[in-house]
Structures are given as structure tokens and as C-alpha cells.
Design a protein around this motif. Structure first.
Motif, PDB file in Angstrom:
ATOM      1  N   SER A 176       0.831  -1.207   0.000  1.00 44.60           N
ATOM      2  CA  SER A 176       0.000   0.000   0.000  1.00 44.60           C
ATOM      3  C   SER A 176       0.864   1.254   0.000  1.00 44.60           C
ATOM      4  O   SER A 176       0.495   2.285  -0.582  1.00 44.60           O
ATOM      5  CB  SER A 176      -0.937   0.011   1.209  1.00 44.60           C
ATOM      6  N   HIS A 177       2.041   1.162   0.634  1.00 44.57           N
ATOM      7  CA  HIS A 177       2.972   2.290   0.645  1.00 44.57           C
ATOM      8  C   HIS A 177       3.612   2.480  -0.739  1.00 44.57           C
ATOM      9  O   HIS A 177       3.748   3.611  -1.230  1.00 44.57           O
ATOM     10  CB  HIS A 177       4.056   2.053   1.694  1.00 44.57           C
ATOM     11  N   ASN A 178       3.951   1.359  -1.373  1.00 46.61           N
ATOM     12  CA  ASN A 178       4.550   1.442  -2.709  1.00 46.61           C
ATOM     13  C   ASN A 178       3.574   2.039  -3.717  1.00 46.61           C
ATOM     14  O   ASN A 178       3.948   2.846  -4.577  1.00 46.61           O
ATOM     15  CB  ASN A 178       4.979   0.045  -3.178  1.00 46.61           C
ATOM     16  N   ILE A 179       2.301   1.628  -3.612  1.00 41.15           N
ATOM     17  CA  ILE A 179       1.286   2.114  -4.536  1.00 41.15           C
ATOM     18  C   ILE A 179       0.792   3.506  -4.132  1.00 41.15           C
ATOM     19  O   ILE A 179       0.451   4.336  -4.960  1.00 41.15           O
ATOM     20  CB  ILE A 179       0.103   1.122  -4.599  1.00 41.15           C
ATOM     21  N   GLY A 180       0.757   3.719  -2.823  1.00 38.53           N
ATOM     22  CA  GLY A 180       0.261   4.986  -2.290  1.00 38.53           C
ATOM     23  C   GLY A 180      -1.128   4.897  -1.700  1.00 38.53           C
ATOM     24  O   GLY A 180      -1.628   5.867  -1.126  1.00 38.53           O
ATOM     25  N   VAL A 181      -1.752   3.731  -1.811  1.00 37.93           N
ATOM     26  CA  VAL A 181      -3.090   3.561  -1.267  1.00 37.93           C
ATOM     27  C   VAL A 181      -3.448   2.073  -1.257  1.00 37.93           C
ATOM     28  O   VAL A 181      -2.986   1.320  -2.111  1.00 37.93           O
ATOM     29  CB  VAL A 181      -4.133   4.344  -2.111  1.00 37.93           C
ATOM     30  N   LEU A 182      -4.248   1.659  -0.281  1.00 37.23           N
ATOM     31  CA  LEU A 182      -4.876   0.339  -0.303  1.00 37.23           C
ATOM     32  C   LEU A 182      -6.245   0.542  -0.943  1.00 37.23           C
ATOM     33  O   LEU A 182      -7.187   1.012  -0.300  1.00 37.23           O
ATOM     34  CB  LEU A 182      -5.027  -0.228   1.111  1.00 37.23           C
ATOM     35  N   GLY A 183      -6.354   0.223  -2.206  1.00 35.33           N
ATOM     36  CA  GLY A 183      -7.550   0.556  -2.974  1.00 35.33           C
ATOM     37  C   GLY A 183      -8.708  -0.387  -2.742  1.00 35.33           C
ATOM     38  O   GLY A 183      -9.177  -1.062  -3.671  1.00 35.33           O
ATOM     39  N   HIS A 184      -9.200  -0.422  -1.540  1.00 35.00           N
ATOM     40  CA  HIS A 184     -10.274  -1.348  -1.176  1.00 35.00           C
ATOM     41  C   HIS A 184     -11.046  -0.748  -0.015  1.00 35.00           C
ATOM     42  O   HIS A 184     -10.461  -0.091   0.858  1.00 35.00           O
ATOM     43  CB  HIS A 184      -9.675  -2.700  -0.765  1.00 35.00           C
ATOM     44  N   GLY A 185     -12.356  -0.945   0.021  1.00 35.77           N
ATOM     45  CA  GLY A 185     -13.144  -0.460   1.149  1.00 35.77           C
ATOM     46  C   GLY A 185     -14.628  -0.537   0.877  1.00 35.77           C
ATOM     47  O   GLY A 185     -15.066  -0.639  -0.273  1.00 35.77           O
ATOM     48  N   TYR A 186     -15.413  -0.487   1.952  1.00 35.22           N
ATOM     49  CA  TYR A 186     -16.869  -0.539   1.870  1.00 35.22           C
ATOM     50  C   TYR A 186     -17.453   0.674   2.599  1.00 35.22           C
ATOM     51  O   TYR A 186     -16.987   1.032   3.694  1.00 35.22           O
ATOM     52  CB  TYR A 186     -17.413  -1.814   2.524  1.00 35.22           C
ATOM     53  N   THR A 187     -18.477   1.268   2.025  1.00 30.88           N
ATOM     54  CA  THR A 187     -19.080   2.465   2.610  1.00 30.88           C
ATOM     55  C   THR A 187     -19.441   2.273   4.074  1.00 30.88           C
ATOM     56  O   THR A 187     -19.193   3.142   4.907  1.00 30.88           O
ATOM     57  CB  THR A 187     -20.342   2.863   1.817  1.00 30.88           C
ATOM     58  N   ALA A 188     -20.036   1.133   4.400  1.00 29.29           N
ATOM     59  CA  ALA A 188     -20.537   0.904   5.754  1.00 29.29           C
ATOM     60  C   ALA A 188     -19.588   0.082   6.624  1.00 29.29           C
ATOM     61  O   ALA A 188     -19.960  -0.304   7.732  1.00 29.29           O
ATOM     62  CB  ALA A 188     -21.905   0.233   5.697  1.00 29.29           C
ATOM     63  N   ALA A 189     -18.387  -0.190   6.148  1.00 33.83           N
ATOM     64  CA  ALA A 189     -17.461  -1.017   6.924  1.00 33.83           C
ATOM     65  C   ALA A 189     -17.109  -0.343   8.251  1.00 33.83           C
ATOM     66  O   ALA A 189     -16.744   0.825   8.284  1.00 33.83           O
ATOM     67  CB  ALA A 189     -16.194  -1.267   6.121  1.00 33.83           C
ATOM     68  N   GLY A 190     -17.232  -1.083   9.335  1.00 34.65           N
ATOM     69  CA  GLY A 190     -16.957  -0.516  10.653  1.00 34.65           C
ATOM     70  C   GLY A 190     -17.973   0.530  11.056  1.00 34.65           C
ATOM     71  O   GLY A 190     -17.677   1.414  11.857  1.00 34.65           O
ATOM     72  N   HIS A 191     -19.177   0.443  10.518  1.00 37.65           N
ATOM     73  CA  HIS A 191     -20.251   1.404  10.805  1.00 37.65           C
ATOM     74  C   HIS A 191     -20.351   1.633  12.315  1.00 37.65           C
ATOM     75  O   HIS A 191     -20.368   0.686  13.097  1.00 37.65           O
ATOM     76  CB  HIS A 191     -21.572   0.855  10.266  1.00 37.65           C
ATOM     77  N   PRO A 192     -20.414   2.882  12.762  1.00 36.70           N
ATOM     78  CA  PRO A 192     -20.389   3.144  14.208  1.00 36.70           C
ATOM     79  C   PRO A 192     -21.534   2.498  14.980  1.00 36.70           C
ATOM     80  O   PRO A 192     -21.333   2.054  16.117  1.00 36.70           O
ATOM     81  CB  PRO A 192     -20.435   4.671  14.298  1.00 36.70           C
ATOM     82  N   VAL A 193     -22.723   2.440  14.387  1.00 36.02           N
ATOM     83  CA  VAL A 193     -23.846   1.811  15.089  1.00 36.02           C
ATOM     84  C   VAL A 193     -23.638   0.305  15.179  1.00 36.02           C
ATOM     85  O   VAL A 193     -23.813  -0.300  16.241  1.00 36.02           O
ATOM     86  CB  VAL A 193     -25.179   2.147  14.398  1.00 36.02           C
ATOM     87  N   ALA A 194     -23.231  -0.303  14.080  1.00 41.33           N
ATOM     88  CA  ALA A 194     -22.974  -1.748  14.082  1.00 41.33           C
ATOM     89  C   ALA A 194     -21.839  -2.092  15.038  1.00 41.33           C
ATOM     90  O   ALA A 194     -21.906  -3.091  15.766  1.00 41.33           O
ATOM     91  CB  ALA A 194     -22.645  -2.223  12.669  1.00 41.33           C
ATOM     92  N   ALA A 195     -20.776  -1.283  15.038  1.00 38.05           N
ATOM     93  CA  ALA A 195     -19.642  -1.546  15.930  1.00 38.05           C
ATOM     94  C   ALA A 195     -20.050  -1.398  17.393  1.00 38.05           C
ATOM     95  O   ALA A 195     -19.631  -2.192  18.249  1.00 38.05           O
ATOM     96  CB  ALA A 195     -18.489  -0.603  15.594  1.00 38.05           C
ATOM     97  N   ALA A 196     -20.870  -0.393  17.692  1.00 47.20           N
ATOM     98  CA  ALA A 196     -21.327  -0.202  19.069  1.00 47.20           C
ATOM     99  C   ALA A 196     -22.179  -1.373  19.532  1.00 47.20           C
ATOM    100  O   ALA A 196     -22.061  -1.839  20.674  1.00 47.20           O
ATOM    101  CB  ALA A 196     -22.115   1.106  19.170  1.00 47.20           C
ATOM    102  N   VAL A 197     -23.041  -1.860  18.650  1.00 46.10           N
ATOM    103  CA  VAL A 197     -23.870  -3.023  18.987  1.00 46.10           C
ATOM    104  C   VAL A 197     -22.995  -4.258  19.179  1.00 46.10           C
ATOM    105  O   VAL A 197     -23.205  -5.046  20.108  1.00 46.10           O
ATOM    106  CB  VAL A 197     -24.935  -3.252  17.899  1.00 46.10           C
ATOM    107  N   ALA A 198     -22.004  -4.446  18.309  1.00 50.96           N
ATOM    108  CA  ALA A 198     -21.106  -5.590  18.443  1.00 50.96           C
ATOM    109  C   ALA A 198     -20.356  -5.548  19.772  1.00 50.96           C
ATOM    110  O   ALA A 198     -20.213  -6.576  20.448  1.00 50.96           O
ATOM    111  CB  ALA A 198     -20.123  -5.626  17.275  1.00 50.96           C
ATOM    112  N   LEU A 199     -19.886  -4.383  20.155  1.00 51.81           N
ATOM    113  CA  LEU A 199     -19.172  -4.248  21.432  1.00 51.81           C
ATOM    114  C   LEU A 199     -20.070  -4.633  22.601  1.00 51.81           C
ATOM    115  O   LEU A 199     -19.648  -5.343  23.515  1.00 51.81           O
ATOM    116  CB  LEU A 199     -18.667  -2.817  21.606  1.00 51.81           C
ATOM    117  N   GLU A 200     -21.321  -4.160  22.575  1.00 44.54           N
ATOM    118  CA  GLU A 200     -22.250  -4.486  23.656  1.00 44.54           C
ATOM    119  C   GLU A 200     -22.593  -5.978  23.635  1.00 44.54           C
ATOM    120  O   GLU A 200     -22.717  -6.618  24.686  1.00 44.54           O
ATOM    121  CB  GLU A 200     -23.519  -3.652  23.526  1.00 44.54           C
ATOM    122  N   ASN A 201     -22.734  -6.542  22.445  1.00 42.02           N
ATOM    123  CA  ASN A 201     -23.006  -7.967  22.314  1.00 42.02           C
ATOM    124  C   ASN A 201     -21.878  -8.802  22.915  1.00 42.02           C
ATOM    125  O   ASN A 201     -22.126  -9.787  23.627  1.00 42.02           O
ATOM    126  CB  ASN A 201     -23.176  -8.301  20.830  1.00 42.02           C
TER     127      ASN A 201
END
Length: 450
Positions: free
Chosen positions: A313-338
Motif C-alpha cells: 500500500s505504501h509502494n502504490i500509495g493507497v490500499l484501494g479497497h473499502g466498503y461504505t458501511a465497513a466498521g459502521h459506528p452503530v454496528a460496531a457499538a452493537v457488536a461491542l455491547e453484544n
């Protein structure tokens, strides 16, 4: 199923395409509309109550109607309803959950990467494996091995990993770089006179033979569930993992443990990796991570994977991958409580305590003339039916039995003729007995109708 005009059932048939269903049959029969849930039970719109013997889709660990998860979602919604983790930005819930998962991991892991489903987690694992091979100057090391009857998802790449014919037919799958090796189901795959120990060794030899035939320098990774789920709840024979893992190490092949079903207590340990003493380089997590109250999944990677990926990723300058909702704060908060609930209520200890009753009652289903085999571990299991009893194609008896269970108030799932049981982890001993009482009555009713 009669459908009144403009009813929910009729509108569902009119507008929604369903997963794992025959679309034409859907038009004729409609769907069961579930309205609410409480503990291990759900209720349809007509007020009929069912034991949810599959925890939804192998996933509602803490049961339905858990107010702490509802409240965790509401709190986070009010504070920060959405943010992302692109371009050097982040937020508290994703940071806390990443830290929690890396610390919980049963083997050393370096980083967590968030996705939205088990399919996406496995898809991302494949992409990072290929990325890593290029980073290491090994562009030919791209082939990936999974297993016949394994299940790893339904996106193009993860469905290719999945070793079930109906996930490939008419989808032009699997992809050519995905290979499949022997399913470790002793009863159906053993040779005449072959002991379970010898069968386990042969599975490992089959894997090594495939690696050698393809060229070890072309094999990047091996994906496997500790216990196969949607492939029929296939529990590995004794000695299987002890024989397979050295083969992977011998040829420098990454091991990805798909913990989507097995993770967070299902097998009697926090992870199936612990139950079978696995040493994966990557782990994919979902389902029990949030008890499916919110869509979230994660990929854990060790330093052997992370460092080359970071360099590239450093050689290219970016890790060209990702999802709009990845690590969504509401989902992450629910997972933590779960995860807090699972730990505070010692649901893993509860599974260990209740599993003997579950497995004893499961084994008791083998007394039915329709059952050829039962298998399971912890709070997951299956009863395999003799499909010949219906003098029909495989899956017909399972579908008939599944419908009978539903009529009697138990939601199970037939994978062809394997009837699966995977209830919420909160199930009590009395409820385990209630569930299998219904299953026994259902099998008796089906037997009487043949």
C-alpha cells in the motif's frame, strides 16, 4: 398459503426476490412473515410462536429482544449515526471493536479489517492474499483451496470458495483460481474398511496431492470452517486438523479460518479455532459478532499478512479497497455491547454446561427410522435423513420434515436431507428438551405419513 389481497404475504410475493428459495414456488406458496422475537422464540404475524432452532441464520447468539443491544444502537445513533474509515479517518466504536477483537483472538493477530457480511470478509481475505503475493514478488501464487461442501459466502469470490453445487450452477462459478479438496465427512467419504484415523490422514494426503499437482508455488491459501455449517454440519474426524495443518506449513500456504458460524461460543469455546487447536493466519468473523442485530463482519490478519500488505500500500500509495458501511459506528457499538453480554453472562460456559444435554437429545433422534446419522459439537448439530425413505430426489424428505417441524412450532433448516439445529446460546436445558421433543414428534409424524 392463502394470501389476502394487499396483505404482507401478497406484497412480499409481488415485490421481493428471496435468497435460497425457488422463485416460482415462492409465487405459489408465499412466505412465513415473522413479526417479533423474544429469547429463543419468534412469532409470526398470525400470532403463532416458534422455537427459532437456527438462531435466525446460525447467528442470534444472545437471543431475540435483547434490550441492551437496542439501547446501544440508539445511543450511538444519537451521537454519531454514521462515519467511515476511509482516507485516514475513523471513529471510536470501530477503534474499540478492532482492539477488542485483536485482543480476543485465540492466536496472535495484528489488525482487524471491517466488512458487512461473512461473504465480504472472505472476499476481502482473497483480495488481500492476492495483494500480498504480489507484494512478495510471487505473482504466480494466486490459487486458493477450500473444501467440497464448505460454505464461505455468496459473492463471486466467496461463492467460488463455497463447495456446494447450487451455489455454482448457472452463476458461471467457481472462478478458475479456486480449487476444492476432500470434504472431511467420514460416513460418506470413507473407503471400505478405512478407519476414522486413516480417513483423516487421507484427507491431508488428498490436500497435499492437490498442492503438488498444481505446483506449491502457485497455492496462496487454504480456507476452512472449523466445523462445516451450511454444508450439513460436518464435524471433522479425530486427527483431521492435526494432519492438515502441517501440510499447509510445509508449503508456506496461508490458513484462513472461517469462524462466521463457529465464532463467539458456538462450539463450546469462544472460537472454533480453540476447540480444534488451529493456528490460522487470518480469521473471518460475523453472525455472532453482533448476534446479527446489525450487519457487521471482520477479517483478522496476523503480521505475516499485514506487513507485506502495508508495504505494498505504501509502494502504490493507497490500499484501494473499502466498503461504505465497513466498521459502521452503530454496528460496531452493537457488536461491542453484544461481546460484553457474551462475556458478562459467561455464555461460553453456558454452552459447555448445556451441550451434553443438547448432544444427547440430538443423538436420540437417530432412534427414528428416518435418521441415518447425527453429528454435532457444542450447540450445533444435524440429523441426516435417509432420503430414499421418500423415494424421491435428495432434499425432498428434508423439505417435508422441515415443513412438519414448522407446523409443530420449530424452525429448523434442511440442507438437502440434513436437519440442522443451532439455537441461540441462551437456550436453557428445559428449552433444549422442548426443541427436541418437537423434532421427535415431527419425525414420527413424517414417518407415519410415508
Amino acid at each position: 398459503m392463502a394470501q389476502l389481497p394487499n396483505s404482507l404475504e401478497a406484497r412480499d410475493t409481488a415485490f421481493q426476490l428471496h435468497s435460497y428459495a425457488d422463485a416460482r414456488r415462492q409465487e405459489e406458496t408465499g412466505s412465513l412473515v415473522i413479526e417479533k422475537g423474544d429469547g429463543i422464540y419468534v412469532e409470526d404475524i398470525n400470532g403463532k410462536r416458534y422455537i427459532e432452532g437456527m438462531a435466525g441464520l446460525w447467528s442470534v447468539a444472545v437471543g431475540f429482544g435483547e434490550k441492551r443491544l437496542v439501547e446501544a444502537a440508539a445511543r450511538q445513533m444519537e451521537k454519531l449515526p454514521y462515519y467511515h474509515t476511509f482516507t485516514y479517518k475513523t471513529h471510536g466504536p470501530s477503534i474499540e471493536l478492532a482492539e477488542k477483537l485483536v485482543e480476543m483472538a485465540p492466536v496472535p493477530m495484528s489488525k482487524a479489517y471491517f466488512t458487512n457480511s461473512g461473504s465480504e470478509a472472505n472476499d476481502t481475505a482473497i483480495k488481500l492474499i492476492w495483494y500480498r503475493s504480489n507484494a512478495l514478488g510471487q505473482p504466480e501464487r494466486k490459487k486458493i483451496i477450500s473444501r467440497v461442501r464448505g460454505y464461505h459466502g455468496v459473492t463471486i469470490a466467496s461463492a467460488s470458495l463455497t463447495g456446494l453445487p447450487n451455489n455454482h450452477r448457472s452463476f458461471d462459478l467457481p472462478l478458475p483460481q479456486i480449487l476444492h479438496t476432500t470434504c472431511p465427512h467420514y460416513r460418506t467419504m470413507k473407503k471400505d474398511g478405512e478407519s476414522e484415523a486413516d480417513f483423516a490422514k487421507r484427507c491431508a494426503q488428498d490436500l497435499e496431492d492437490l498442492i503438488l499437482a498444481e505446483g506449491p508455488e502457485t497455492i496462496a491459501a487454504f480456507f476452512a470452517e472449523p466445523v462445516m455449517g451450511a454444508g450439513g454440519v460436518v464435524v471433522p474426524p479425530d486427527g483431521y486438523w492435526e494432519a492438515v495443518q502441517p501440510v499447509l506449513k510445509k508449503y508456506g500456504i496461508l490458513f484462513v479460518a472461517d469462524e462466521v458460524i463457529c465464532g463467539f461460543g458456538r462450539t463450546g469455546n469462544m472460537f472454533g479455532t480453540e476447540t480444534y487447536n488451529l493456528q490460522p493466519d487470518m480469521m473471518t468473523l460475523s453472525k455472532g459478532l453482533s448476534s446479527s442485530y446489525q450487519p457487521i463482519s471482520a477479517l483478522l490478519i496476523n503480521d505475516t499478512v499485514y506487513q507485506p500488505v502495508a508495504d505494498e500500500s505504501h509502494n502504490i500509495g493507497v490500499l484501494g479497497h473499502g466498503y461504505t458501511a465497513a466498521g459502521h459506528p452503530v454496528a460496531a457499538a452493537v457488536a461491542l455491547e453484544n461481546l460484553k453480554i457474551i462475556e458478562e453472562r459467561d455464555l461460553v460456559g453456558h454452552v459447555k454446561a448445556i451441550a451434553p444435554t443438547f448432544q444427547k437429545r440430538l443423538a436420540g433422534l437417530a432412534e427414528s427410522p428416518l435418521v441415518i446419522e447425527t453429528r454435532g459439537v457444542g450447540l450445533i448439530g444435524a440429523a441426516e435423513l435417509k432420503h430414499e425413505a421418500l423415494a424421491a430426489m435428495p432434499g425432498a424428505l428434508g423439505a417435508k420434515t422441515n415443513a412438519t417441524f414448522h407446523d409443530k412450532g420449530l424452525i429448523s433448516r434442511n440442507m438437502l436431507d440434513a436437519m440442522a439445529f443451532c439455537p441461540p446460546l441462551i437456550i436453557t436445558e428445559a428449552q433444549v428438551n422442548e426443541m427436541f421433543d418437537i423434532a421427535e414428534a415431527g419425525l414420527e409424524a413424517v414417518q407415519g405419513s410415508l
